[in-house]
Design a protein around this motif. Sequence first.
Motif, mmCIF file in Angstrom:
data_model
loop_
_atom_site.group_PDB
_atom_site.id
_atom_site.type_symbol
_atom_site.label_atom_id
_atom_site.label_comp_id
_atom_site.label_asym_id
_atom_site.label_seq_id
_atom_site.Cartn_x
_atom_site.Cartn_y
_atom_site.Cartn_z
ATOM 1 N N CYS A 125 13.014 -18.579 46.341
ATOM 2 C CA CYS A 125 11.727 -18.566 46.563
ATOM 3 C C CYS A 125 11.292 -19.880 47.534
ATOM 4 O O CYS A 125 10.392 -19.907 48.083
ATOM 5 N N LEU A 126 12.059 -20.863 47.364
ATOM 6 C CA LEU A 126 11.751 -22.266 47.919
ATOM 7 C C LEU A 126 12.141 -22.109 49.434
ATOM 8 O O LEU A 126 11.286 -22.868 50.218
ATOM 9 N N GLN A 185 18.185 -32.414 58.156
ATOM 10 C CA GLN A 185 17.204 -33.295 57.624
ATOM 11 C C GLN A 185 15.981 -32.689 56.791
ATOM 12 O O GLN A 185 14.900 -32.860 57.205
ATOM 13 N N PRO A 186 16.160 -32.193 55.975
ATOM 14 C CA PRO A 186 15.348 -31.256 55.306
ATOM 15 C C PRO A 186 14.542 -32.102 54.206
ATOM 16 O O PRO A 186 15.078 -33.154 53.924
ATOM 17 N N GLU A 187 13.404 -31.775 53.746
ATOM 18 C CA GLU A 187 12.546 -32.498 52.933
ATOM 19 C C GLU A 187 13.069 -32.074 51.224
ATOM 20 O O GLU A 187 12.843 -33.169 50.305
ATOM 21 N N VAL A 188 13.737 -31.086 51.261
ATOM 22 C CA VAL A 188 14.163 -30.524 49.837
ATOM 23 C C VAL A 188 15.449 -30.059 50.027
ATOM 24 O O VAL A 188 15.942 -29.363 50.824
ATOM 25 N N HIS A 234 13.351 -27.117 56.674
ATOM 26 C CA HIS A 234 12.507 -28.073 55.427
ATOM 27 C C HIS A 234 13.070 -27.942 54.102
ATOM 28 O O HIS A 234 12.932 -28.843 53.438
ATOM 29 N N VAL A 235 13.927 -26.965 53.777
ATOM 30 C CA VAL A 235 14.589 -26.862 52.722
ATOM 31 C C VAL A 235 16.107 -26.332 52.770
ATOM 32 O O VAL A 235 16.305 -25.288 53.408
ATOM 33 N N GLY A 236 17.062 -27.121 52.412
ATOM 34 C CA GLY A 236 18.358 -26.920 52.776
ATOM 35 C C GLY A 236 18.888 -26.327 51.458
ATOM 36 O O GLY A 236 18.594 -26.930 50.297
ATOM 37 N N MET A 237 19.794 -25.319 51.535
ATOM 38 C CA MET A 237 20.226 -24.615 50.324
ATOM 39 C C MET A 237 21.588 -24.650 50.419
ATOM 40 O O MET A 237 22.130 -24.138 51.258
ATOM 41 N N VAL A 238 22.164 -24.887 49.160
ATOM 42 C CA VAL A 238 23.844 -24.937 49.052
ATOM 43 C C VAL A 238 23.989 -23.613 47.991
ATOM 44 O O VAL A 238 23.588 -23.906 46.650
ATOM 45 N N PHE A 239 24.959 -22.695 48.460
ATOM 46 C CA PHE A 239 24.960 -21.791 47.098
ATOM 47 C C PHE A 239 26.170 -21.934 46.472
ATOM 48 O O PHE A 239 26.793 -22.874 46.462
ATOM 49 N N GLN A 240 26.195 -20.956 45.459
ATOM 50 C CA GLN A 240 27.552 -21.216 44.346
ATOM 51 C C GLN A 240 28.664 -21.358 45.050
ATOM 52 O O GLN A 240 29.236 -22.127 44.288
ATOM 53 N N SER A 241 29.049 -20.610 46.085
ATOM 54 C CA SER A 241 30.511 -20.501 46.812
ATOM 55 C C SER A 241 30.034 -21.002 48.064
ATOM 56 O O SER A 241 29.675 -20.498 49.140
ATOM 57 N N PRO A 242 30.619 -22.346 48.520
ATOM 58 C CA PRO A 242 30.438 -23.276 49.753
ATOM 59 C C PRO A 242 30.893 -22.322 50.679
ATOM 60 O O PRO A 242 30.541 -22.222 51.943
ATOM 61 N N GLU A 243 32.055 -21.696 50.364
ATOM 62 C CA GLU A 243 33.095 -20.762 51.394
ATOM 63 C C GLU A 243 31.919 -19.640 52.151
ATOM 64 O O GLU A 243 32.081 -19.417 53.064
ATOM 65 N N ALA A 244 31.003 -19.089 51.174
ATOM 66 C CA ALA A 244 30.141 -18.133 51.670
ATOM 67 C C ALA A 244 29.288 -18.766 52.708
ATOM 68 O O ALA A 244 28.865 -17.678 53.689
#
Length: 547
Positions: free
Chosen positions: A48-49, A159-162, A83-93
Amino acid sequence: MIEFAQLSYRYPDQPQVCLDQVSLTLPAGSFTLVIGPSGSGKSTLLRCLNGLVPHFSGGEVAGSVRIAAYDPIALGPRVMSRHVGMVFQSPEAQFVLERVEDEIAFALEHAAVPREQLRIRVEEVLDLLDLAPLRDRLLTTLSGGERQRVAIAATLALQPEVLVLDEPTSQLDPQSADDVLQALVRLNHDLGLTIVLAEHRSERVLPIVDLVVALDRAGRVVSGPPREILATSPLCPPLVTVARAAGWQPLPLSVKEARPFATRQGLAQQDAIAVGKTGEAGRASATGPTRPPRPYLEIRGLEAGYGNTPVLRNLDLTIAAGEITLLMGRNGIGKSTLLKCMIGLLRPRRGEIRIAGRSIAGRDVAAISRELACLPQEPDSMLFADTVADELRTTLRNHRLPVNEALIDELLAQLGLSERRERYPRDLSIGERQRVALGAISITRPGGLLLDEPTRGLDYEAKAMLGGLLRQWSREGSAIIVVSHDVEFVAEIADRVLILGQGGLIADGPPWNVLGNSPLFAPQIARIFPGRGWLTASNALQGLQQK
């Protein structure tokens, strides 16, 4: 920085909401841990973020989300990714290119960042995450911890804030997990970056976070300081379980905080108290079989590798029927290579592998898997059917076995999947998909099981259920080999622990001996009460009662 106001969300075609009137405020610069049972909506909350929910997943949304001045529901992931950087469970994905430096620069190029500024940002994140020596390496040659840091660096370059991370340590050995978490601590302390992290193995993360957000299976949340939430949460690590039962106050969240309580009770010093004879840790040695175990898997003189790179050298190993053997070791040391050799996916350069007394040489993978079934790290590679129940039916049909609905219902109940039997497997959480894949390989009841990181995505309750199921199968005669970095799970279920080092085995013995004496793989309880032979919370509680 982050505000949820009465947010509710329902996935398409689902009768129940996944998130139910979530109201939550996370300050700028905070480090927040999200916990909850498998399938409770942790990943949904994180998505959601950045607008992936609902823009990617569809469904119905009520209420609002704000990230600073931005509305992810209105703006979607294209805008929110800045603004929101996301790293998923599998970085390879989420990798696109092959080289480390190219991967970090990729998002900047697509955001049309000027070349001079791009070069500066790439250099900054390489230094920030200690990746400069790896800048020219191929991603496929990196360890799990290194790949996770590259995924974080590629995200931070914008350079995301979150920064949002979903189970970032689930596939990492203890040292690699600590490296990633310390990198996050530096980002939070030095840059003031707001971090939101979902993690089932909370024992690793609790000492470094400011806030805990706990979800239940109905999609409701409570939040607060870690000690406040963990004082009543059922999802607590072994250290907290013991501390709550013993009445230790203030509630310790780390081994460092717990050791003084053990010292005051005269339990922190090393002595010769019946090491290995207490509770589950001493199960194999104290109540071992009365007759010699029957070998099920035998490996002699195994040598294997890739191209000109040797991985395993002159390895000898025997696994008995009715034995639960845990295989541990650093990322990239060769554990998965060994499993591939066992099931015929990788032909060894030298040596012999025998299953139930018969060599696997010349046999195809399908034939071997009837006797030694394998659950890989990525459960999606095992999921093909339209429903959870159909996955199990498909396996039975592929092995030309009768489809026994009663057996399917029983196994789904044992795996906690009865309510998911008609769901599309790939719509489930990672932990639920893991259990579906386990059901698919075990429905034929093969004589041996190979499980590669089976606790990935599982909460403490689900891991306890899995441990009970594996113990039941071992009592029925199955030879079970589990590759795991989850030292707390290993301490609970292992009859025998193997540690793989460079080229071969460097440790082989009962868990109280191998884990209790390891500076890297010792569980929390062994660190708090060294020399006692206690590895699990039940061991410690039993010992404290006797004290």
